[in-house]
Design a protein around this motif. Structure first.
Motif, PDB file in Angstrom:
ATOM      1  N   UNK A 258       0.531  -1.080   0.082  1.00 52.58           N
ATOM      2  CA  UNK A 258      -0.045  -0.030   0.073  1.00 52.58           C
ATOM      3  C   UNK A 258       1.023   1.410   0.078  1.00 52.58           C
ATOM      4  N   UNK A 259       1.897   1.399   0.849  1.00 51.74           N
ATOM      5  CA  UNK A 259       2.939   2.369   0.989  1.00 51.74           C
ATOM      6  C   UNK A 259       3.516   2.595  -0.523  1.00 51.74           C
ATOM      7  N   UNK A 260       3.970   1.524  -1.194  1.00 58.34           N
ATOM      8  CA  UNK A 260       4.511   1.585  -2.587  1.00 58.34           C
ATOM      9  C   UNK A 260       3.452   2.332  -3.638  1.00 58.34           C
ATOM     10  N   UNK A 261       2.108   1.767  -3.468  1.00 61.03           N
ATOM     11  CA  UNK A 261       1.352   2.361  -4.449  1.00 61.03           C
ATOM     12  C   UNK A 261       1.134   3.806  -4.353  1.00 61.03           C
ATOM     13  N   UNK A 262       1.004   4.094  -3.006  1.00 59.06           N
ATOM     14  CA  UNK A 262       0.875   5.647  -2.671  1.00 59.06           C
ATOM     15  C   UNK A 262       1.975   6.463  -3.066  1.00 59.06           C
ATOM     16  N   UNK A 263       3.167   5.866  -2.879  1.00 57.38           N
ATOM     17  CA  UNK A 263       4.513   6.697  -3.402  1.00 57.38           C
ATOM     18  C   UNK A 263       4.379   6.924  -4.818  1.00 57.38           C
ATOM     19  N   UNK A 264       3.880   5.613  -5.526  1.00 58.73           N
ATOM     20  CA  UNK A 264       3.924   5.765  -7.022  1.00 58.73           C
ATOM     21  C   UNK A 264       2.913   6.917  -7.448  1.00 58.73           C
ATOM     22  N   UNK A 265       1.872   7.074  -6.836  1.00 60.92           N
ATOM     23  CA  UNK A 265       0.817   7.973  -7.254  1.00 60.92           C
ATOM     24  C   UNK A 265       1.332   9.290  -6.942  1.00 60.92           C
ATOM     25  N   UNK A 266       1.961   9.448  -5.730  1.00 65.84           N
ATOM     26  CA  UNK A 266       2.166  10.849  -5.235  1.00 65.84           C
ATOM     27  C   UNK A 266       3.618  11.447  -5.980  1.00 65.84           C
ATOM     28  N   UNK A 267       4.359  10.479  -6.569  1.00 63.19           N
ATOM     29  CA  UNK A 267       5.653  10.951  -7.418  1.00 63.19           C
ATOM     30  C   UNK A 267       5.661  10.678  -8.653  1.00 63.19           C
ATOM     31  N   UNK A 268       4.474  10.528  -9.360  1.00 63.80           N
ATOM     32  CA  UNK A 268       4.092   9.955 -10.712  1.00 63.80           C
ATOM     33  C   UNK A 268       4.382  11.231 -11.791  1.00 63.80           C
ATOM     34  N   UNK A 269       3.309  11.376 -12.393  1.00 66.82           N
ATOM     35  CA  UNK A 269       3.468  12.374 -13.677  1.00 66.82           C
ATOM     36  C   UNK A 269       3.546  13.569 -13.167  1.00 66.82           C
ATOM     37  N   UNK A 270       3.025  14.011 -11.831  1.00 67.37           N
ATOM     38  CA  UNK A 270       3.105  15.555 -11.562  1.00 67.37           C
ATOM     39  C   UNK A 270       4.735  15.892 -11.206  1.00 67.37           C
ATOM     40  N   UNK A 271       5.312  15.135 -10.956  1.00 66.79           N
ATOM     41  CA  UNK A 271       6.871  15.348 -10.668  1.00 66.79           C
ATOM     42  C   UNK A 271       7.680  15.456 -12.128  1.00 66.79           C
ATOM     43  N   UNK A 272       6.989  15.188 -13.391  1.00 58.31           N
ATOM     44  CA  UNK A 272       7.704  15.391 -14.616  1.00 58.31           C
ATOM     45  C   UNK A 272       7.924  16.775 -14.965  1.00 58.31           C
ATOM     46  N   UNK A 273       9.423  17.225 -15.197  1.00 59.29           N
ATOM     47  CA  UNK A 273       9.604  18.486 -15.380  1.00 59.29           C
ATOM     48  C   UNK A 273       9.883  18.682 -16.986  1.00 59.29           C
ATOM     49  N   UNK A 274      10.036  19.759 -17.698  1.00 59.24           N
ATOM     50  CA  UNK A 274      10.581  20.156 -18.939  1.00 59.24           C
ATOM     51  C   UNK A 274      11.341  21.303 -18.802  1.00 59.24           C
ATOM     52  N   UNK A 275      12.615  20.731 -19.201  1.00 56.96           N
ATOM     53  CA  UNK A 275      13.736  22.080 -19.283  1.00 56.96           C
ATOM     54  C   UNK A 275      14.204  22.223 -20.818  1.00 56.96           C
ATOM     55  N   UNK A 276      14.310  23.326 -20.980  1.00 61.31           N
ATOM     56  CA  UNK A 276      14.973  23.916 -22.183  1.00 61.31           C
ATOM     57  C   UNK A 276      16.342  24.239 -22.149  1.00 61.31           C
ATOM     58  N   UNK A 277      17.434  24.002 -22.758  1.00 57.53           N
ATOM     59  CA  UNK A 277      18.753  24.267 -22.594  1.00 57.53           C
ATOM     60  C   UNK A 277      19.212  24.909 -23.980  1.00 57.53           C
ATOM     61  N   UNK A 278      20.131  25.764 -23.963  1.00 61.37           N
ATOM     62  CA  UNK A 278      20.944  26.479 -25.107  1.00 61.37           C
ATOM     63  C   UNK A 278      22.284  26.615 -24.847  1.00 61.37           C
ATOM     64  N   UNK A 279      23.057  25.954 -25.704  1.00 62.14           N
ATOM     65  CA  UNK A 279      24.374  26.186 -25.738  1.00 62.14           C
ATOM     66  C   UNK A 279      25.035  25.924 -26.933  1.00 62.14           C
ATOM     67  N   UNK A 280      26.445  25.980 -26.828  1.00 59.39           N
ATOM     68  CA  UNK A 280      27.217  25.697 -27.960  1.00 59.39           C
ATOM     69  C   UNK A 280      28.383  24.665 -27.863  1.00 59.39           C
ATOM     70  N   UNK A 281      28.466  23.761 -28.864  1.00 59.37           N
ATOM     71  CA  UNK A 281      29.551  22.773 -28.919  1.00 59.37           C
ATOM     72  C   UNK A 281      30.749  23.378 -29.804  1.00 59.37           C
ATOM     73  N   UNK A 282      31.899  23.257 -29.009  1.00 60.73           N
ATOM     74  CA  UNK A 282      33.170  23.868 -29.818  1.00 60.73           C
ATOM     75  C   UNK A 282      34.146  22.735 -30.135  1.00 60.73           C
ATOM     76  N   UNK A 283      34.182  22.344 -31.324  1.00 61.41           N
ATOM     77  CA  UNK A 283      35.036  21.221 -31.747  1.00 61.41           C
ATOM     78  C   UNK A 283      36.136  21.658 -32.541  1.00 61.41           C
ATOM     79  N   UNK A 284      37.423  21.107 -32.073  1.00 55.92           N
ATOM     80  CA  UNK A 284      38.684  21.381 -32.797  1.00 55.92           C
ATOM     81  C   UNK A 284      39.014  20.027 -33.438  1.00 55.92           C
ATOM     82  N   UNK A 285      39.420  20.049 -34.628  1.00 59.37           N
ATOM     83  CA  UNK A 285      39.593  18.757 -35.608  1.00 59.37           C
ATOM     84  C   UNK A 285      41.042  18.880 -36.004  1.00 59.37           C
ATOM     85  N   UNK A 286      41.818  19.914 -35.829  1.00 61.04           N
ATOM     86  CA  UNK A 286      43.363  20.020 -36.360  1.00 61.04           C
ATOM     87  C   UNK A 286      44.078  20.723 -35.225  1.00 61.04           C
TER      88      UNK A 286
END
Length: 171
Positions: A13-41
């Motif tokens: 019963x505890x496991x079931x209640x934990x799964x409900x309380x931490x389920x879909x509501x805990x999902x977050x969406x994060x947007x990241x913006x950055x630059x990849x610097x690659x040196x080939x020579x």
């Protein structure tokens, strides 16, 4: 004699209640913006060819390994926020596309110690490229999403690639 329904155990019963309380509501969406610097020579190359079967101009089958800087902007002196570590395999007989597997390893700010794992196809340097986020660690456990990238600068020694990342995660 009819069987009597059993009572669920308290731990179940505890496991079931934990799964409900931490389920879909805990999902977050994060947007990241950055630059990849690659040196080939040069002596400070961050990307190298580790296998090549061809002596002609074909790149099919070549394997590249890289450990590139992730920075806040396209400026090479901008703040370092992590590393892009992975490999790319030239996988097309007809163009310069590659199959990539990349771990974005964050080393600064609130994302320090977290990673995102990307997998997908790069179509040369024309872009934009669309890769899947197939997992993560730290703040990005159970991550799913996508990363769009496009090359913003090509020089004789390397590339600067802009990343726009959209990720769903549970922490």
């Amino acid at each position: 004699m009819a069987s009597r329904p059993s009572n669920p155990s308290p731990s179940l019963l505890f496991l079931f209640l934990f799964m409900i309380s931490s389920g879909i509501a805990a999902q977050k969406t994060t947007h990241l913006h950055f630059y990849f610097h690659e040196t080939v020579r040069g002596p400070d190359a961050t990307s190298i060819v580790v296998a090549s079967l061809h002596k002609n101009s074909s790149t099919f089958g070549d394997i590249h390994v890289f450990d590139n800087a992730l920075r806040e902007s396209a400026d090479p002196s901008s703040k370092l926020i992590g590393r892009a570590q992975g490999l790319a395999t030239s996988s097309s007989l007809t163009d310069l596309s590659a199959l990539t597997a990349i771990n974005l390893v964050f080393t600064a700010g609130e994302l320090n110690g977290s990673t995102l794992s990307l997998f997908g196809r790069v179509e040369g340097v024309t872009g934009p490229d669309d890769r899947s986020i197939v997992g993560g660690s730290g703040l990005f456990r159970l991550a799913r999403g996508f990363a769009l990238s496009r090359t913003v600068n090509i020089s004789s020694t390397g590339y600067i690639v802009e990343f726009d990342v959209h990720v769903k995660h549970y922490y």
